[in-house]
Scaffold this motif. Structure first.
Motif, short mmCIF file in Angstrom:
data_model
loop_
_atom_site.label_atom_id
_atom_site.label_comp_id
_atom_site.label_asym_id
_atom_site.label_seq_id
_atom_site.Cartn_x
_atom_site.Cartn_y
_atom_site.Cartn_z
N ASP A 143 -3.82 -8.43 1.50
CA ASP A 143 -4.40 -9.77 1.38
C ASP A 143 -5.41 -9.74 0.23
O ASP A 143 -5.62 -8.69 -0.39
CB ASP A 143 -5.01 -10.26 2.70
CG ASP A 143 -6.17 -9.41 3.20
OD1 ASP A 143 -6.77 -8.65 2.41
OD2 ASP A 143 -6.49 -9.53 4.39
N LEU A 144 -6.02 -10.88 -0.06
CA LEU A 144 -6.91 -10.94 -1.22
C LEU A 144 -8.24 -10.24 -0.97
O LEU A 144 -9.03 -10.06 -1.89
CB LEU A 144 -7.12 -12.40 -1.65
CG LEU A 144 -5.83 -13.08 -2.15
CD1 LEU A 144 -6.13 -14.48 -2.64
CD2 LEU A 144 -5.14 -12.28 -3.23
N ASP A 145 -8.49 -9.81 0.29
CA ASP A 145 -9.65 -8.96 0.59
C ASP A 145 -9.29 -7.48 0.47
O ASP A 145 -10.06 -6.62 0.90
CB ASP A 145 -10.17 -9.25 2.00
CG ASP A 145 -10.76 -10.64 2.10
OD1 ASP A 145 -11.35 -11.11 1.11
OD2 ASP A 145 -10.63 -11.26 3.18
N GLN A 146 -8.10 -7.20 -0.06
CA GLN A 146 -7.60 -5.84 -0.29
C GLN A 146 -7.37 -5.06 1.00
O GLN A 146 -7.44 -3.83 1.02
CB GLN A 146 -8.51 -5.07 -1.27
CG GLN A 146 -8.57 -5.73 -2.62
CD GLN A 146 -9.39 -4.96 -3.62
OE1 GLN A 146 -10.08 -4.01 -3.29
NE2 GLN A 146 -9.31 -5.36 -4.88
N GLN A 147 -7.09 -5.78 2.08
CA GLN A 147 -6.70 -5.14 3.34
C GLN A 147 -5.17 -5.08 3.41
O GLN A 147 -4.50 -6.06 3.08
CB GLN A 147 -7.23 -5.93 4.54
CG GLN A 147 -8.75 -6.06 4.56
CD GLN A 147 -9.44 -4.71 4.65
OE1 GLN A 147 -9.11 -3.90 5.50
NE2 GLN A 147 -10.38 -4.47 3.76
N VAL A 148 -4.63 -3.95 3.82
CA VAL A 148 -3.18 -3.82 3.95
C VAL A 148 -2.71 -4.65 5.14
O VAL A 148 -3.22 -4.50 6.26
CB VAL A 148 -2.77 -2.34 4.15
CG1 VAL A 148 -1.28 -2.23 4.39
CG2 VAL A 148 -3.18 -1.51 2.94
N VAL A 149 -1.76 -5.56 4.90
CA VAL A 149 -1.22 -6.39 5.99
C VAL A 149 0.20 -5.99 6.36
O VAL A 149 0.63 -6.23 7.49
CB VAL A 149 -1.32 -7.89 5.66
CG1 VAL A 149 -2.77 -8.34 5.58
CG2 VAL A 149 -0.60 -8.23 4.36
N LEU A 150 0.93 -5.39 5.43
CA LEU A 150 2.27 -4.85 5.71
C LEU A 150 2.44 -3.57 4.91
O LEU A 150 1.92 -3.46 3.80
CB LEU A 150 3.37 -5.84 5.28
CG LEU A 150 3.50 -7.15 6.05
CD1 LEU A 150 4.52 -8.05 5.37
CD2 LEU A 150 3.92 -6.88 7.49
N ARG A 151 3.20 -2.65 5.47
CA ARG A 151 3.47 -1.41 4.74
C ARG A 151 4.91 -0.98 5.00
O ARG A 151 5.42 -1.13 6.10
CB ARG A 151 2.49 -0.31 5.12
CG ARG A 151 2.56 0.17 6.53
CD ARG A 151 1.50 1.22 6.84
NE ARG A 151 0.18 0.60 6.91
CZ ARG A 151 -0.92 1.12 6.40
NH1 ARG A 151 -0.90 2.27 5.81
NH2 ARG A 151 -2.05 0.50 6.50
N PHE A 152 5.53 -0.48 3.95
CA PHE A 152 6.89 0.05 4.02
C PHE A 152 6.80 1.43 3.37
O PHE A 152 6.63 1.53 2.16
CB PHE A 152 7.87 -0.85 3.26
CG PHE A 152 7.88 -2.26 3.76
CD1 PHE A 152 8.69 -2.64 4.80
CD2 PHE A 152 7.03 -3.21 3.19
CE1 PHE A 152 8.68 -3.95 5.27
CE2 PHE A 152 7.02 -4.51 3.65
CZ PHE A 152 7.84 -4.88 4.70
#
Length: 65
Positions: A14-23
Motif C-alpha cells: 500500500d502507499l504506506d509501504q506495508q506489504v498487503v499481498l505476497r507471492f
C-alpha cells in the motif's frame, strides 16, 4: 556454476509501504500471477518484482470498486 535466479517474488504494497499481498518462490520462466483485487480496498498500490532479493521493477496497481 548455475547462474539461474533462485528466488522470484512479487510483493504488493500500500502507499504506506506495508506489504498487503505476497507471492513468493515463483517458478522461473514466462508466466502469469493472477491477483484477486476483491481482497484489497479501492486505491493505489505498488507492486514490485524481486529476484534473489534484488528489486527489478515496480509498477502502480489501481483498484477500483
Amino acid at each position: 556454476a548455475n547462474d539461474a535466479a533462485k528466488k522470484i517474488s512479487i510483493y504488493v504494497y500500500d502507499l504506506d509501504q506495508q506489504v498487503v499481498l505476497r507471492f513468493e518462490n515463483l517458478s522461473i520462466g514466462i508466466g502469469t500471477v493472477n491477483v484477486s483485487a476483491n481482497s484489497l480496498p479501492a486505491g493505489n498500490y505498488i507492486y514490485t518484482l524481486q529476484v534473489d532479493g534484488q528489486k527489478i521493477d515496480s509498477k502502480i496497481l489501481t483498484v477500483t470498486k
